[in-house]
Every structure is written in C-alpha cells, then in structure tokens.
Scaffold this motif. Structure first.
Motif, PDB file in Angstrom:
ATOM      1  N   ILE A   1       0.824  -1.198   0.000  1.00  0.00           N
ATOM      2  CA  ILE A   1       0.000   0.000   0.000  1.00  0.00           C
ATOM      3  C   ILE A   1       0.863   1.254   0.000  1.00  0.00           C
ATOM      4  CG2 ILE A   1      -1.724   1.326   1.271  1.00  0.00           C
ATOM      5  CD1 ILE A   1      -2.801  -1.204  -0.079  1.00  0.00           C
ATOM      6  N   GLU A   2       1.776   1.366   0.961  1.00  0.00           N
ATOM      7  CA  GLU A   2       2.526   2.617   1.127  1.00  0.00           C
ATOM      8  C   GLU A   2       3.416   2.930  -0.071  1.00  0.00           C
ATOM      9  OE1 GLU A   2       4.373   3.753   4.676  1.00  0.00           O
ATOM     10  OE2 GLU A   2       2.955   2.749   5.998  1.00  0.00           O
ATOM     11  N   ALA A   3       4.116   1.919  -0.583  1.00  0.00           N
ATOM     12  CA  ALA A   3       5.004   2.153  -1.719  1.00  0.00           C
ATOM     13  C   ALA A   3       4.208   2.576  -2.944  1.00  0.00           C
ATOM     14  CB  ALA A   3       5.809   0.886  -2.017  1.00  0.00           C
ATOM     15  N   ALA A   4       3.113   1.870  -3.192  1.00  0.00           N
ATOM     16  CA  ALA A   4       2.332   2.170  -4.386  1.00  0.00           C
ATOM     17  C   ALA A   4       1.619   3.517  -4.263  1.00  0.00           C
ATOM     18  CB  ALA A   4       1.328   1.055  -4.651  1.00  0.00           C
ATOM     19  N   VAL A   5       1.154   3.876  -3.072  1.00  0.00           N
ATOM     20  CA  VAL A   5       0.523   5.184  -2.860  1.00  0.00           C
ATOM     21  C   VAL A   5       1.511   6.300  -3.184  1.00  0.00           C
ATOM     22  CG1 VAL A   5      -0.298   6.756  -1.070  1.00  0.00           C
ATOM     23  CG2 VAL A   5      -1.208   4.452  -1.189  1.00  0.00           C
ATOM     24  N   SER A   6       2.725   6.175  -2.655  1.00  0.00           N
ATOM     25  CA  SER A   6       3.740   7.211  -2.891  1.00  0.00           C
ATOM     26  C   SER A   6       4.054   7.339  -4.372  1.00  0.00           C
ATOM     27  CB  SER A   6       5.016   6.869  -2.105  1.00  0.00           C
ATOM     28  OG  SER A   6       4.757   6.757  -0.732  1.00  0.00           O
ATOM     29  N   ALA A   7       4.223   6.206  -5.034  1.00  0.00           N
ATOM     30  CA  ALA A   7       4.562   6.231  -6.455  1.00  0.00           C
ATOM     31  C   ALA A   7       3.411   6.768  -7.294  1.00  0.00           C
ATOM     32  CB  ALA A   7       4.942   4.825  -6.915  1.00  0.00           C
ATOM     33  N   PHE A   8       2.188   6.303  -6.999  1.00  0.00           N
ATOM     34  CA  PHE A   8       1.023   6.676  -7.817  1.00  0.00           C
ATOM     35  C   PHE A   8       0.708   8.164  -7.712  1.00  0.00           C
ATOM     36  CE2 PHE A   8      -3.607   7.275  -8.115  1.00  0.00           C
ATOM     37  CZ  PHE A   8      -3.799   6.902  -9.444  1.00  0.00           C
ATOM     38  N   LYS A   9       0.711   8.716  -6.509  1.00  0.00           N
ATOM     39  CA  LYS A   9       0.372  10.139  -6.359  1.00  0.00           C
ATOM     40  C   LYS A   9       1.380  11.018  -7.106  1.00  0.00           C
ATOM     41  CE  LYS A   9      -1.773  13.811  -4.668  1.00  0.00           C
ATOM     42  NZ  LYS A   9      -2.212  14.100  -3.311  1.00  0.00           N
ATOM     43  N   ALA A  10       2.610  10.524  -7.235  1.00  0.00           N
ATOM     44  CA  ALA A  10       3.630  11.261  -7.985  1.00  0.00           C
ATOM     45  C   ALA A  10       3.578  10.960  -9.482  1.00  0.00           C
ATOM     46  CB  ALA A  10       5.021  10.942  -7.440  1.00  0.00           C
ATOM     47  N   GLY A  11       2.568  10.202  -9.924  1.00  0.00           N
ATOM     48  CA  GLY A  11       2.362   9.981 -11.349  1.00  0.00           C
ATOM     49  C   GLY A  11       3.120   8.824 -11.950  1.00  0.00           C
ATOM     50  N   ASN A  12       3.730   7.987 -11.108  1.00  0.00           N
ATOM     51  CA  ASN A  12       4.536   6.875 -11.608  1.00  0.00           C
ATOM     52  C   ASN A  12       3.722   5.597 -11.750  1.00  0.00           C
ATOM     53  OD1 ASN A  12       7.323   8.188 -11.306  1.00  0.00           O
ATOM     54  ND2 ASN A  12       6.470   8.388  -9.242  1.00  0.00           N
ATOM     55  N   LYS A  13       4.238   4.669 -12.527  1.00  0.00           N
ATOM     56  CA  LYS A  13       3.768   3.286 -12.516  1.00  0.00           C
ATOM     57  C   LYS A  13       4.699   2.496 -11.597  1.00  0.00           C
ATOM     58  CE  LYS A  13       1.706   3.337 -17.123  1.00  0.00           C
ATOM     59  NZ  LYS A  13       1.682   2.720 -18.480  1.00  0.00           N
ATOM     60  N   ILE A  14       4.134   1.545 -10.867  1.00  0.00           N
ATOM     61  CA  ILE A  14       4.955   0.776  -9.939  1.00  0.00           C
ATOM     62  C   ILE A  14       4.706  -0.712 -10.113  1.00  0.00           C
ATOM     63  CG2 ILE A  14       3.280   0.975  -8.031  1.00  0.00           C
ATOM     64  CD1 ILE A  14       5.845   1.100  -6.182  1.00  0.00           C
ATOM     65  N   LEU A  15       5.788  -1.469 -10.122  1.00  0.00           N
ATOM     66  CA  LEU A  15       5.754  -2.925 -10.139  1.00  0.00           C
ATOM     67  C   LEU A  15       6.179  -3.406  -8.758  1.00  0.00           C
ATOM     68  CD1 LEU A  15       7.545  -3.569 -13.557  1.00  0.00           C
ATOM     69  CD2 LEU A  15       5.127  -3.146 -13.130  1.00  0.00           C
ATOM     70  N   LEU A  16       5.366  -4.251  -8.159  1.00  0.00           N
ATOM     71  CA  LEU A  16       5.595  -4.745  -6.801  1.00  0.00           C
ATOM     72  C   LEU A  16       6.050  -6.189  -6.857  1.00  0.00           C
ATOM     73  CD1 LEU A  16       2.201  -3.337  -5.630  1.00  0.00           C
ATOM     74  CD2 LEU A  16       4.365  -2.486  -4.724  1.00  0.00           C
ATOM     75  N   LYS A  17       7.233  -6.462  -6.308  1.00  0.00           N
ATOM     76  CA  LYS A  17       7.740  -7.840  -6.245  1.00  0.00           C
ATOM     77  C   LYS A  17       7.948  -8.188  -4.778  1.00  0.00           C
ATOM     78  CE  LYS A  17       9.436 -11.784  -7.669  1.00  0.00           C
ATOM     79  NZ  LYS A  17       9.341 -12.452  -6.338  1.00  0.00           N
ATOM     80  N   GLY A  18       6.877  -8.683  -4.150  1.00  0.00           N
ATOM     81  CA  GLY A  18       6.947  -9.055  -2.747  1.00  0.00           C
ATOM     82  C   GLY A  18       7.473 -10.463  -2.568  1.00  0.00           C
ATOM     83  N   GLY A  19       7.781 -10.809  -1.327  1.00  0.00           N
ATOM     84  CA  GLY A  19       8.272 -12.147  -1.016  1.00  0.00           C
ATOM     85  C   GLY A  19       7.146 -13.167  -1.017  1.00  0.00           C
ATOM     86  N   LYS A  20       7.500 -14.424  -1.282  1.00  0.00           N
ATOM     87  CA  LYS A  20       6.488 -15.485  -1.339  1.00  0.00           C
ATOM     88  C   LYS A  20       5.803 -15.685  -0.001  1.00  0.00           C
ATOM     89  CE  LYS A  20       9.983 -19.101  -0.585  1.00  0.00           C
ATOM     90  NZ  LYS A  20      10.610 -20.331  -1.149  1.00  0.00           N
ATOM     91  N   GLU A  21       6.475 -15.299   1.100  1.00  0.00           N
ATOM     92  CA  GLU A  21       5.887 -15.471   2.426  1.00  0.00           C
ATOM     93  C   GLU A  21       4.651 -14.592   2.625  1.00  0.00           C
ATOM     94  OE1 GLU A  21       8.526 -12.049   2.466  1.00  0.00           O
ATOM     95  OE2 GLU A  21       8.858 -14.138   1.865  1.00  0.00           O
ATOM     96  N   ALA A  22       4.507 -13.523   1.833  1.00  0.00           N
ATOM     97  CA  ALA A  22       3.376 -12.597   1.965  1.00  0.00           C
ATOM     98  C   ALA A  22       2.478 -12.620   0.738  1.00  0.00           C
ATOM     99  CB  ALA A  22       3.887 -11.176   2.212  1.00  0.00           C
ATOM    100  N   LYS A  23       2.548 -13.662  -0.041  1.00  0.00           N
ATOM    101  CA  LYS A  23       1.861 -13.699  -1.343  1.00  0.00           C
ATOM    102  C   LYS A  23       0.356 -13.475  -1.223  1.00  0.00           C
ATOM    103  CE  LYS A  23       0.999 -16.752  -5.307  1.00  0.00           C
ATOM    104  NZ  LYS A  23       1.386 -18.028  -5.962  1.00  0.00           N
ATOM    105  N   ASN A  24      -0.316 -14.181  -0.329  1.00  0.00           N
ATOM    106  CA  ASN A  24      -1.773 -14.062  -0.225  1.00  0.00           C
ATOM    107  C   ASN A  24      -2.190 -12.654   0.197  1.00  0.00           C
ATOM    108  OD1 ASN A  24      -2.597 -16.916  -0.746  1.00  0.00           O
ATOM    109  ND2 ASN A  24      -1.306 -17.269   1.039  1.00  0.00           N
ATOM    110  N   SER A  25      -1.473 -12.093   1.169  1.00  0.00           N
ATOM    111  CA  SER A  25      -1.770 -10.730   1.618  1.00  0.00           C
ATOM    112  C   SER A  25      -1.583  -9.730   0.483  1.00  0.00           C
ATOM    113  CB  SER A  25      -0.864 -10.347   2.795  1.00  0.00           C
ATOM    114  OG  SER A  25      -0.933 -11.278   3.842  1.00  0.00           O
ATOM    115  N   ASN A  26      -0.454  -9.846  -0.208  1.00  0.00           N
ATOM    116  CA  ASN A  26      -0.134  -8.880  -1.255  1.00  0.00           C
ATOM    117  C   ASN A  26      -1.109  -8.951  -2.426  1.00  0.00           C
ATOM    118  OD1 ASN A  26       2.067  -7.778   0.085  1.00  0.00           O
ATOM    119  ND2 ASN A  26       3.511  -9.237  -0.791  1.00  0.00           N
TER     120      ASN A  26
END
Length: 397
Positions: free
Chosen positions: A109-134
């Motif tokens: 949430i936080e990373a994508a919010v910061s990137a999006f409000k600044a007009g960027n596209k963001i690709l999120l590569k989280g760890g497999k341990e948090a896959k369902n949450s992400n």
C-alpha cells in the motif's frame, strides 16, 4: 499520459475506503501467510503480521498522501531568454519503478501510494511469504483504479519465479526507470551485480546513540529503550556509546542496564566498559560493530570524546540514523553535521526516521545513499525534472 490530481485523489479515497471495508478479508489472507511462516525468522514474522491496527495504519497513510499537494507540474525555475523564449524547469514523474521487498504487506500500500500520487507506474515484487496478503491488497488497488477509469498498469504485482525475475533485472524487460531493493545486503548486492537500471538503496540500519557527558541521563535511558521498542525495524538502536566523563557513570550505567534487562534485551559490551557492570555480556573483535542486529541484542561501549564518537559511527553505522543526547547545543551541531547518516537526532528517538513521522504520510523506502534522495522517500522524492522551452521559431546564432 498524465493523470489529473483530482483523479489520483479519487483513486486514493476509494482505496482507503476499500481497505477499511475489507479489513477482515485482508487479515484472513494474512493469516494464511502466517500459517505458512513457521520456519521464518521472528523478525520477518513480525513484519509479516497484519492486524486491525495495521490495516487502519494503511488507510491513514493513503488519506495523508491524498491530502498532500501533488508535486507534478511544480515549477522549480523560470527564465525568460533575451530572445523571448519562455523557459521553465518543472517536476515530472520518475517513470516506471520496481520495488523488491520481503514480508511487509503494508509496503504494497505505502510504496504504491507514494509512487502513484507522484504519477509513476509501480511494479511490486513481494516475497512469497506474503503472497496471499499482497495479492489481495493489489486486488483492492485495481478495484479503486477501475472505479475511476484509470489503467491497472499503474499498480502491478509480479507473481513470478526466480528465473523470470533474473531475466527482468538483467534485460530490463519491463523498461524500468528505477529499482528499489528493500532487504538485506545479500539482496542489494545481487541486484547491483545483475542490472544496469539505477537503484535507490534502502540499506541497513545499525544505528547509534551517543550519550554525552552533558546529557540528561534519564532522557538518554528513555531514548535508548524507545529505540529498541521494536526489534525488526531499520530505525532501531543497536549501539550505545557513553562518554567516559559522564558524572557517576557506573551508577547511571547500572540503571540503564537494569532497565534494558527488564525490557528483555541481551546487553552486550566491549572491554572499554565491561568492568563497570558484571551483568554485561562481553563480545570480542570488531565484527560486531558492523552488524545490524534486528534482534534483542544491544551493545554498550565507552568513548573518550565527541570526535571519537563521530569517527566510530561513521566507520561502522549503516548511514541510516544516529542520536546524540546532550544539553549542549554546540556539541549537538558538531555531531549532526559530522555524522554521515540520513537522519541525525538531538535529544529525540531514532524511531522517528519514518516517512509518516516526518510528514510524508507514506514512504516507499528509507534511502541510505546520497543520490537521488536521502532518508525517507515519499511521493515528493519519486520525481524528476524536465525543461519546458516555448518559443516562436527562435534559432541560436
């Protein structure tokens, strides 16, 4: 293509609402991740867990970023050329950003919010341990984007294997403009050696407190213990340097050690101070000074001068945060200018090195390098600049 500030804020407003509306579903997906996390280190489990408070914190971060001024389009410099051309240097989005991170679903949430409000596209590569949450959080992101006729390309989750990730890094298959690795030195060094895409390094902590001989020692105890109030965070305190001229040092150290042990800390010491309290666990060698503990360990040492304290911190710290406790403002200034860290504190806790605490609302990382930005990185730092020049056929003679 630029998205208007109004449309960006509408997306964020809807996302905040969706987070609160679906908090039980978020927690349920996180529980699935926790059930598979038995073999993980305790600090990773701590970062992985999402409860109602964490969901509320995500929503608050979204709201705070939504209310902040959009940096895109801000004029940094304006000039009228003698030939009549109008020249402006304006803030523009950075572009396409990849963040690679472990265990912390709130980063989604936080990373994508910061990137999006600044007009960027963001690709999120989280760890497999948090896959369902992400994946569930990105589902809510996409719902908010679709509700406002914004492409879901602005927030993408990369559920890809190691080989595909390696290809992405080596060949820049997604035309990335920036990569932000949030993890250990092994991950950072691997990405450095694999890609030619610019990196913004969110490096290790290994943060220091220096207690001066003119310090309020009760305040110092509070700041040290608060700096260790969470073990798994990069703004935690690992090392404490005590000036050898502190009045009644042995008595004050005894109080500090008692408080630390009551908190459950494993109190280590080197040979400069171990003789002052038999409860200290002595460590040998210099390797420990470079170590980021991310655990209940804390190391105490005695040092002769402010200058030696600055030198020691600059040699061993991760360049993240450092604290001086003193009632002497001149000494504090020398420390703050002399210590080579992203955040330097006078009589305040290192735990404030956080985008939300420093007025950003949300952060994508805490940069420990000096370029492009240093310290907490929010939407105002996820931008670049461009020169806009308007003329009427002018040519240079």
């Amino acid at each position: 293509m630029l998205i208007s500030t109004t449309k960006k804020n509408n997306v964020l407003r809807d996302l905040s609402t969706l987070l609160l509306k679906h908090k039980q579903e978020i927690i349920a997906e996180n529980q699935r991740d926790l059930e598979g996390a038995a073999s993980l280190d305790a600090t990773l489990v701590d970062r992985l867990k999402v409860d109602e408070g964490k969901v509320k914190g995500m929503s608050v971060s979204v709201d705070e970023v939504m209310l902040q001024d959009d940096p895109v389009g801000t004029v940094l410099h304006a000039y009228t050329h003698p030939n009549g051309m109008k020249v402006e240097n304006r803030v523009v989005p950075f572009g396409t950003i990849l963040i690679i991170y472990e265990s912390r679903p709130d980063v989604t949430i936080e990373a994508a919010v910061s990137a999006f409000k600044a007009g960027n596209k963001i690709l999120l590569k989280g760890g497999k341990e948090a896959k369902n949450s992400n994946l569930y959080l990105v589902k809510l992101w996409h719902q908010a984007l679709v509700q406002n006729d914004v492409s879901t390309d602005y927030v993408q989750y990369l559920d890809i294997d190691r080989a595909t990730t390696q290809k992405l890094l080596a060949e820049n298959t997604h035309k990335l403009d920036l990569i932000i690795p949030r993890g250990g030195e092994g991950l950072i060094n691997y990405i450095k050696s694999t890609t030619n895409v610019p990196l913004l390094i969110s490096g290790r902590g290994n943060n220091f407190v220096y207690i001066d001989d003119e310090a309020d020692f009760d305040m110092a105890i509070d700041l040290v213990l608060n700096g260790k109030s969470r073990l798994s965070v990069c703004n935690a305190i690992d090392k404490v340097l005590l000036n050898s001229s502190i009045p009644e040092l042995e008595v004050k150290l005894e109080k500090l050690v008692t408080k630390a042990k009551e908190m459950g800390l494993n109190v280590l010491a080197d040979h400069t101070i171990d003789q002052l309290d038999t409860r200290l666990n002595v460590v040998e060698g210099d390797e420990v000074w470079s170590e980021e503990f991310l655990s209940e360990k804390i190391l105490f040492s005695q040092i002769d001068t402010l200058e030696n304290a600055i030198e020691k911190i600059n040699e061993y710290s991760g360049g993240h945060s450092a604290v001086i406790v003193t009632n002497n403002r001149d000494k504090a200034q020398i420390f703050q200018y002399g210590v080579d860290c992203a955040a330097v504190y006078h009589n305040a806790s290192s735990r404030f090195t956080d985008g939300g605490q420093l007025g950003f609302g949300a952060e994508i990382a805490i940069s420990t390098q000096k370029l492009h930005f240093r310290g907490p990185v929010g939407m105002g730092q996820l931008v670049s600049n461009k020169w806009f020049v308007d003329g009427e056929g002018q040519i240079r003679g």
